[in-house]
Design an enzyme around this catalytic site. Structure first.
Site, PDB file in Angstrom:
ATOM      1  N   ASP A  39      -0.795   1.361  -4.665  1.00 43.06           N
ATOM      2  CA  ASP A  39      -1.713   0.313  -5.119  1.00 43.06           C
ATOM      3  C   ASP A  39      -3.076   0.876  -5.516  1.00 43.06           C
ATOM      4  O   ASP A  39      -4.008   0.124  -5.786  1.00 43.06           O
ATOM      5  CB  ASP A  39      -1.851  -0.805  -4.084  1.00 43.06           C
ATOM      6  CG  ASP A  39      -2.545  -0.369  -2.804  1.00 43.06           C
ATOM      7  OD1 ASP A  39      -2.379   0.799  -2.416  1.00 43.06           O
ATOM      8  OD2 ASP A  39      -3.252  -1.196  -2.191  1.00 43.06           O
TER       9      ASP A  39
ATOM     10  N   ASP B 278      -5.606   2.410  -4.109  1.00 35.10           N
ATOM     11  CA  ASP B 278      -6.875   2.253  -3.403  1.00 35.10           C
ATOM     12  C   ASP B 278      -7.195   3.479  -2.549  1.00 35.10           C
ATOM     13  O   ASP B 278      -8.285   3.583  -1.991  1.00 35.10           O
ATOM     14  CB  ASP B 278      -6.906   0.962  -2.564  1.00 35.10           C
ATOM     15  CG  ASP B 278      -5.863   0.915  -1.464  1.00 35.10           C
ATOM     16  OD1 ASP B 278      -5.024   1.833  -1.369  1.00 35.10           O
ATOM     17  OD2 ASP B 278      -5.883  -0.057  -0.677  1.00 35.10           O
TER      18      ASP B 278
ATOM     19  N   SER C 295       0.824  -1.203   0.000  1.00 28.77           N
ATOM     20  CA  SER C 295       0.000   0.000   0.000  1.00 28.77           C
ATOM     21  C   SER C 295       0.862   1.258   0.000  1.00 28.77           C
ATOM     22  O   SER C 295       1.603   1.496  -0.939  1.00 28.77           O
ATOM     23  CB  SER C 295      -0.967  -0.029   1.192  1.00 28.77           C
ATOM     24  OG  SER C 295      -1.915   1.000   1.110  1.00 28.77           O
TER      25      SER C 295
ATOM     26  N   ASP D  45      -2.248   6.461  -4.248  1.00 33.89           N
ATOM     27  CA  ASP D  45      -1.110   5.779  -3.630  1.00 33.89           C
ATOM     28  C   ASP D  45      -0.654   4.612  -4.514  1.00 33.89           C
ATOM     29  O   ASP D  45      -1.282   4.316  -5.532  1.00 33.89           O
ATOM     30  CB  ASP D  45      -1.455   5.344  -2.204  1.00 33.89           C
ATOM     31  CG  ASP D  45      -2.470   4.226  -2.127  1.00 33.89           C
ATOM     32  OD1 ASP D  45      -3.178   3.991  -3.117  1.00 33.89           O
ATOM     33  OD2 ASP D  45      -2.575   3.583  -1.068  1.00 33.89           O
TER      34      ASP D  45
END
Length: 567
Positions: free
Chosen positions: A300, A302, A143, A298
């Site tokens: 990833d 999400d 993340s 960000d």
């Protein structure tokens, strides 16, 4: 030390690991940190520093986790049906390797692996699990953690990150394995050639983009916007640009230094859109381009953060502020368009702002609060679907910049978040307002709710012990006052008890190591150890009659937070 010596004696097939182990041979503390435990597998999967050791992310810990997942799936496959798992990765270092190694282990265990051939957002993995009717999913990502980290998020067949029950079951399987002797694998190329692994086709990517577009709010092009966008060297660029083009946003400048995937994140050491430093390159570019909005996703993809052009100054908006704005915008537009469902529902978390309550009351929206973690919001979407009323769901959001306005996935989605934020900015621009103007109108109406987050890091084995000691002390010694304000109620989500005065009531949410204190002035403070990082997070919510009063309350609470932890 025994485990360290064992790793040295084994023929490791990643040469980087042997070299790394030899480099720390005279550093007992470093060896201890690498081997004092196995990297914990929980509802967030695995997350840790990339490197050699049982407490690190490497091909062996990834293979072991995947073997545990495979054993769990096979154990409960009582009907003997063919099993499959979808896999995705973002731009993290070793992401491609860990994805292929996961597929190789699954294939050796008779489970088909579907892999995205290119890096993709985490929500696209959640989508693929359901779209391809898979039994589980794996997303290789850490993340928004710093570059030295990677991680392994596990998903159930509903597209949600695994629940406590499934996580415990997988963990039990993992713990029963020897990291070297008990893991099955075949070469990845052999898995591909035999059909035991297969790359996910463009049809699934297109279906994901179509699903996002399907929850568009405006119903007309948002073509009056000018944007600067940064994917923070992550996985968002392709999907975000495609969806923005779809809704008519054409004037987009991508931050050049952060445009392409790079797991080292050279211009933002902490690639988190919640942090100003990560957005600095974008903010610098805004001075030249002068867009309406800076958009940042960000690694990833999400989470999404924004900065708003307010008379030439770029104002960063918090996750709570954007969540409040989105709820009000969606409710207002659906009311104007006559598409507001009967008995609408919005879902947020216990650590998110109370300001949503006033908006919800005005529009007749039921607010459901869950534990932190979007899987719990996903559970509420699934519940509405099971009741035959998926249309009741309007929005789910977390204060940590996670939003979702449709039920096509079960995770927060910055592709969707980017779309609805831009539609909202376009809507207000047409009215001669910025998003800062819009939030100020809501503050005047509902009160000035300001929020802050304090992070206290505790590295290594001693750090974990210190965190546990602090939580144990607070659990048995609730403060009578915080920042000069009387505590009028406290909630222990681990013990499932809420106390207000002499009255105690049961908390019906799943148990979680979280403590909440409500103050006499309408403010609140929540203490929660992170599920993915060695830190304690303290969430502050201050409510005042003016912005200045709220800021003053938050400042006092920030000071009190340190004292509360005894630091």
């Amino acid at each position: 030390m025994t485990e360290y010596e064992r790793w040295l004696s084994v023929e490791l097939d990643d040469p980087d690991l042997k070299e790394e182990l030899l480099s720390v041979k005279d550093q007992p503390e470093e060896i201890n940190d690498r081997f004092y435990r196995d990297l914990a597998f929980g509802t967030g999967g695995l997350r840790g520093v990339i490197g050699a050791g049982t407490n690190r992310m490497n091909v062996y810990t990834v293979r072991k986790a995947t073997q545990g997942l495979a054993n769990y799936l096979n154990k409960y496959n009582t009907e003997g049906k063919p099993l499959s798992v979808a896999i995705a990765h973002d731009s993290r270092n070793k992401g491609v390797l860990f994805s292929k190694e996961s597929a190789a282990v699954l294939a050796a265990n008779g489970i088909k692996a579907y892999l995205y051939p290119q890096l993709m957002p985490t929500p696209a993995l959640s989508f693929a699990v359901r779209h391809l009717h898979c039994d589980a999913g794996i997303c290789v990502t850490a993340s928004h953690n710093p570059a030295k980290y990677n991680g392994y998020k596990a998903y159930g067949n509903d597209g949600c990150q695994v629940t406590e029950g499934m996580a415990d079951g997988i963990m039990a399987e993992i713990e029963a394995l020897d990291i070297f002797a008990d893991v099955k694998k075949i070469p990845f190329e052999e898995a591909l050639a035999s059909g035991k692994a297969e790359y996910i086709g463009e049809e699934t990517v297109n279906a994901f983009i179509d699903a996002v577009y399907g929850v568009s709010i405006l119903g007309k092009p948002a073509d009056n916007l000018k944007l600067v966008y940064t994917p923070l060297n992550g996985s968002g660029k392709m999907c975000v640009l495609r969806i923005l083009d779809r809704i008519g946003v054409k004037d987009i400048t991508v931050v050049p230094e952060q445009s392409e995937p790079d797991g080292n994140f050279p211009t933002c050491p902490y690639p988190n859109p919640e942090i100003r430093e990560a957005l600095q390159k974008g903010l610098d570019l805004c001075k030249t381009v002068k867009p309406d909005l800076l958009l940042a996703t960000d690694p990833d993809c999400d989470r999404v953060g924004i900065a708003v052009n307010q008379h030439g100054e770029y104002v960063l908006m918090t996750g709570n502020e954007v969540g409040i704005l989105l709820l009000n915008f969606i409710a207002q537009c659906k009311t104007e368009l006559g598409t507001m469902p009967k008995d609408p529902v919005a879902v947020t978390t216990i650590v998110s702002t109370d300001m949503v309550n006033g908006i919800a009351k005005d529009y007749g929206i039921e607010i459901r609060r869950t534990l932190t973690g979007f899987k719990y919001i996903g559970d509420q979407i699934a519940l509405l679907e099971s009741e035959g009323h998926p249309e009741r769901y309007l929005l789910g959001f977390e204060e940590s910049y996670g939003y979702l306005s449709g039920g096509y996935v079960r995770d927060k989605d910055a592709v969707d978040g980017s779309m609805i934020i831009c539609e909202m900015a376009s809507y207000y621009k047409e009215k001669g307002m910025t998003l800062v103007d819009a939030i100020n109108v809501l503050y005047e109406k509902y009160g000035y709710y300001k929020n802050a987050l304090c992070n206290f890091a505790f590295e290594g084995e001693d750090g974990m012990k210190k965190m546990n000691s602090i939580m144990d002390h607070l659990r048995h010694n609730a403060p009578a006052e915080i920042a000069g304000f009387k505590v009028v109620g406290d909630s222990d989500y681990q013990l499932s008890v809420r106390t207000e005065g002499a009255e105690k009531t049961e908390i019906t949410l799943p148990k979680s190591n979280v403590l909440e204190y409500r103050l006499e002035n309408g403010s609140k403070l929540i203490v929660r150890p992170s599920g993915t990082e060695p830190k304690i997070k303290i969430y502050l919510s201050g409510k005042g009659k003016t912005a200045a009063e709220s800021d003053e309350i938050i400042a006092k609470m920030e000071k009190a937070a340190t004292e509360l932890l005894g630091l």
